[in-house]
Enzyme design. Structure first.
Site, PDB file in Angstrom:
ATOM      1  N   LEU A 188      -0.494  -5.163  -0.822  1.00  0.00           N
ATOM      2  CA  LEU A 188      -1.045  -6.577  -0.292  1.00  0.00           C
ATOM      3  C   LEU A 188      -0.286  -7.077  -1.202  1.00  0.00           C
ATOM      4  CD1 LEU A 188      -3.557  -7.141   2.032  1.00  0.00           C
ATOM      5  CD2 LEU A 188      -1.336  -5.742   2.519  1.00  0.00           C
ATOM      6  N   ASP A 241       1.286 -11.716  -1.960  1.00  0.00           N
ATOM      7  CA  ASP A 241       1.068 -12.907  -2.127  1.00  0.00           C
ATOM      8  C   ASP A 241       1.270 -13.427  -0.080  1.00  0.00           C
ATOM      9  OD1 ASP A 241      -0.756 -15.356  -2.771  1.00  0.00           O
ATOM     10  OD2 ASP A 241       0.891 -16.269  -2.555  1.00  0.00           O
ATOM     11  N   GLY A 242       2.103 -12.521  -0.149  1.00  0.00           N
ATOM     12  CA  GLY A 242       2.935 -12.389   1.340  1.00  0.00           C
ATOM     13  C   GLY A 242       2.242 -12.384   2.781  1.00  0.00           C
ATOM     14  N   HIS A 243       1.711 -11.223   2.270  1.00  0.00           N
ATOM     15  CA  HIS A 243       0.885 -10.765   2.775  1.00  0.00           C
ATOM     16  C   HIS A 243      -0.538 -11.910   2.826  1.00  0.00           C
ATOM     17  CE1 HIS A 243       2.784  -6.897   1.810  1.00  0.00           C
ATOM     18  NE2 HIS A 243       3.001  -6.852   2.631  1.00  0.00           N
ATOM     19  N   GLY A 256       5.539 -11.587   9.297  1.00  0.00           N
ATOM     20  CA  GLY A 256       6.187 -12.519   8.674  1.00  0.00           C
ATOM     21  C   GLY A 256       7.429 -12.962   8.796  1.00  0.00           C
ATOM     22  N   ARG A 263       8.463  -3.562  -1.569  1.00  0.00           N
ATOM     23  CA  ARG A 263       9.529  -2.365  -2.597  1.00  0.00           C
ATOM     24  C   ARG A 263      10.274  -3.422  -3.721  1.00  0.00           C
ATOM     25  NH1 ARG A 263      10.424  -1.650   3.340  1.00  0.00           N
ATOM     26  NH2 ARG A 263      10.673   0.397   4.328  1.00  0.00           N
TER      27      ARG A 263
HETATM   28  N1  LIG Z   1       7.424 -12.286   1.845  1.00  0.00           N
HETATM   29  C1  LIG Z   1       6.979 -12.547   2.379  1.00  0.00           C
HETATM   30  N2  LIG Z   1       6.672 -13.038   3.706  1.00  0.00           N
HETATM   31  C2  LIG Z   1       5.819 -13.735   4.943  1.00  0.00           C
HETATM   32  N3  LIG Z   1       5.757 -12.631   5.398  1.00  0.00           N
HETATM   33  C3  LIG Z   1       5.800 -11.168   4.107  1.00  0.00           C
HETATM   34  C4  LIG Z   1       6.673 -11.145   3.083  1.00  0.00           C
HETATM   35  N4  LIG Z   1       6.611  -9.902   3.079  1.00  0.00           N
HETATM   36  C5  LIG Z   1       6.251  -9.114   4.064  1.00  0.00           C
HETATM   37  N5  LIG Z   1       5.709 -10.371   5.024  1.00  0.00           N
HETATM   38  C6  LIG Z   1       5.076  -9.388   6.073  1.00  0.00           C
HETATM   39  O1  LIG Z   1       3.941  -8.587   5.545  1.00  0.00           O
HETATM   40  C7  LIG Z   1       3.538  -8.426   7.357  1.00  0.00           C
HETATM   41  C8  LIG Z   1       3.990  -6.763   6.439  1.00  0.00           C
HETATM   42  O2  LIG Z   1       4.998  -6.006   6.089  1.00  0.00           O
HETATM   43  P1  LIG Z   1       5.063  -5.076   4.975  1.00  0.00           P
HETATM   44  O3  LIG Z   1       4.188  -4.480   5.143  1.00  0.00           O
HETATM   45  O4  LIG Z   1       6.212  -4.305   5.634  1.00  0.00           O
HETATM   46  O5  LIG Z   1       5.310  -6.009   3.366  1.00  0.00           O
HETATM   47  P2  LIG Z   1       6.464  -5.784   2.401  1.00  0.00           P
HETATM   48  O6  LIG Z   1       6.495  -6.444   1.134  1.00  0.00           O
HETATM   49  O7  LIG Z   1       7.743  -6.542   3.652  1.00  0.00           O
HETATM   50  O8  LIG Z   1       7.527  -4.466   2.487  1.00  0.00           O
HETATM   51  P3  LIG Z   1       8.613  -3.605   2.287  1.00  0.00           P
HETATM   52  O9  LIG Z   1       9.189  -4.812   2.390  1.00  0.00           O
HETATM   53  O10 LIG Z   1       8.732  -3.283   1.369  1.00  0.00           O
HETATM   54  O11 LIG Z   1       8.777  -3.205   3.485  1.00  0.00           O
HETATM   55  C9  LIG Z   1       5.234  -8.492   8.022  1.00  0.00           C
HETATM   56  O12 LIG Z   1       4.232  -8.939   8.796  1.00  0.00           O
HETATM   57  C10 LIG Z   1       5.539  -8.515   6.728  1.00  0.00           C
HETATM   58  O13 LIG Z   1       7.483  -9.648   7.650  1.00  0.00           O
HETATM   59  N1  BAL Z   2       8.933  -4.633   6.481  1.00  0.00           N
HETATM   60  C1  BAL Z   2       8.800  -3.601   7.054  1.00  0.00           C
HETATM   61  C2  BAL Z   2       8.521  -1.996   6.907  1.00  0.00           C
HETATM   62  C3  BAL Z   2       9.741  -1.146   7.316  1.00  0.00           C
HETATM   63  O1  BAL Z   2      10.770  -2.227   5.760  1.00  0.00           O
HETATM   64  O2  BAL Z   2       9.724  -0.392   6.903  1.00  0.00           O
END
Ligand SMILES: Nc1ncnc2c1ncn2[C@@H]1O[C@H](COP(=O)(O)OP(=O)(O)OP(=O)(O)O)[C@@H](O)[C@H]1O
Ligand code: BAL
Ligand SMILES: CC(C)(CO)[C@@H](O)C(=O)[O-]
Length: 335
Positions: free
Chosen positions: A35, A37-39, A153, A193
């Site tokens: 997790l 700060d987006g989460h 997100g 990532r």
């Molecule tokens: N920078 C961000 N701003 C707003 N929401 C986000 C952000 N990054 C991720 N989210 C949202 O958080 C939720 C979970 O996403 P996830 O766990 O795949 O994270 P992530 O950072 O996108 O990881 P990755 O891109 O590596 O898959 C999704 O609804 C995703 O759109």
């Molecule tokens: N953040 C979207 C989920 C994925 O990359 O698999």
């Protein structure tokens, strides 16, 4: 509301045993963990929506069904203890973090959700089967957590559009709320990532957001030209004011330009972003563009170059080193 670590719920039984006070609204935020700060922003939005008396459940599950390359699945970061702390601080009551066996007892499910044509475009074309796997686990997590509202997100724009579509087409009876993309101060969209990027790769990766902002600025500049051109049209009262301010010449030029090119067209917006990405492709640490597309938010089909009105998403995906990143920006074409 709590700032202590969220309660870990490792099984469906523990989730079902979670007390749900009468009348309390439940919001869910689904994640794959690690997790950031987006989460946390999603969790805060969920808490704001249900209020202090409501219930916020985050889920942490790295869903094998939505991964193509085994290496991507294996190296996906897993940081559950830190996630419980982040989720708790942001306002989550509990984190449902099941094992793969708990979610898929007996192996991969035989019956799955099919994303349809929108799921085969762009991200779907780059990651075959990804959206079917994503929607299948989202459906399962919605059934398991039974929320009133679920938060996603805008960063994963195509995913969000597909989840909305599934909820509507299959009558899930849950509210789907979008949260704007959270960025680092330098513009990079937060993503789990990002931690794989070396400092040099990170510098190159900034081209994604720079390209989107260049397109947005190109659109805004053209729209400003039109606004000024409109201001000096015959019969417009503002023309006299502009003359007094010594802007008549400028406005006349603007009008000539704007009238010669009557609208802000999709092709020009896309080209502004493409120029930034082309430059990044030639850097010592190069950016490998997967796609850049200006799409209809309803179905993610590409807009024709001469489209000059309506809502659009400019979406981009690229690889830098061994890390694949996505980003997007909502735009409103037209004047
Ligand atoms: N920078 C961000 N701003 C707003 N929401 C986000 C952000 N990054 C991720 N989210 C949202 O958080 C939720 C979970 O996403 P996830 O766990 O795949 O994270 P992530 O950072 O996108 O990881 P990755 O891109 O590596 O898959 C999704 O609804 C995703 O759109
Ligand atoms: N953040 C979207 C989920 C994925 O990359 O698999
Ligand atoms: C929605 C989701 C949690 C499903 O695994 C995932 O795709 C994600 O984290 O964006």
């Amino acid at each position: 509301m709590t700032t202590a670590p969220a309660t870990l719920l490792p099984t469906a039984a523990a989730l079902h045993a979670l007390d749900r006070p009468a009348g309390a609204r439940r919001a869910v935020v689904m994640t794959m963990g690690a997790l950031h700060d987006g989460h946390a922003t999603l969790i805060r939005a969920a808490r704001d929506a249900v209020g202090p008396g409501g219930q916020v459940v985050a889920t942490v599950f790295v869903n094998p069904l939505q991964f193509g390359e085994a290496a991507d699945l294996e190296r996906y970061p897993r940081t559950l203890d830190a996630d419980l702390a982040v989720a708790g601080r942001a306002g989550a009551d509990a984190v449902f973090a099941p094992s793969v066996d708990e979610v898929y007892p007996g192996g991969d499910p035989q019956v799955r959700i099919t994303a349809g044509p929108m799921g085969e475009r762009l991200e779907g074309a780059a990651r075959p089967g990804h959206f079917d796997g994503m929607l299948t686990v989202v459906a399962k997590l919605l059934h398991l957590t039974r929320p009133d509202e679920a938060f996603y997100g805008q960063k994963d724009a195509q995913q969000l559009a597909l989840i909305r579509r599934m909820a509507r087409d299959l009558n899930f009876g849950v509210g789907i709320t979008a949260v704007p993309t959270v960025r680092d101060p330098d513009g990079l969209a937060l993503s789990s990532r990002n931690r794989f990027l070396s400092p040099g790769e990170r510098r190159t990766a900034l081209a994604l957001s720079r390209a989107l902002f260049a397109a947005r600025d190109r659109l805004a500049a053209q729209q400003a030209l039109h606004a000024r051109a409109h201001a000096v049209q015959p019969g417009n009262d503002r023309a006299a004011g502009l003359t007094r301010l010594g802007e008549a010449r400028l406005a006349a030029d603007a009008q000539a330009v704007a009238l010669a090119r009557p609208a802000v067209e999709a092709g020009a917006v896309r080209a502004a972003a493409q120029a930034v990405l082309d430059e990044a492709a030639g850097e010592p640490v190069p950016l490998h563009l997967d796609y850049l597309a200006l799409v209809d938010p309803a179905d993610f089909t590409e807009l024709p170059d001469d489209r000059a009105e309506g809502e659009a998403f400019l979406v981009v995906a690229a690889r830098v080193g061994s890390t694949r990143l996505i980003d997007n920006i909502p735009l409103n074409l037209g004047v």
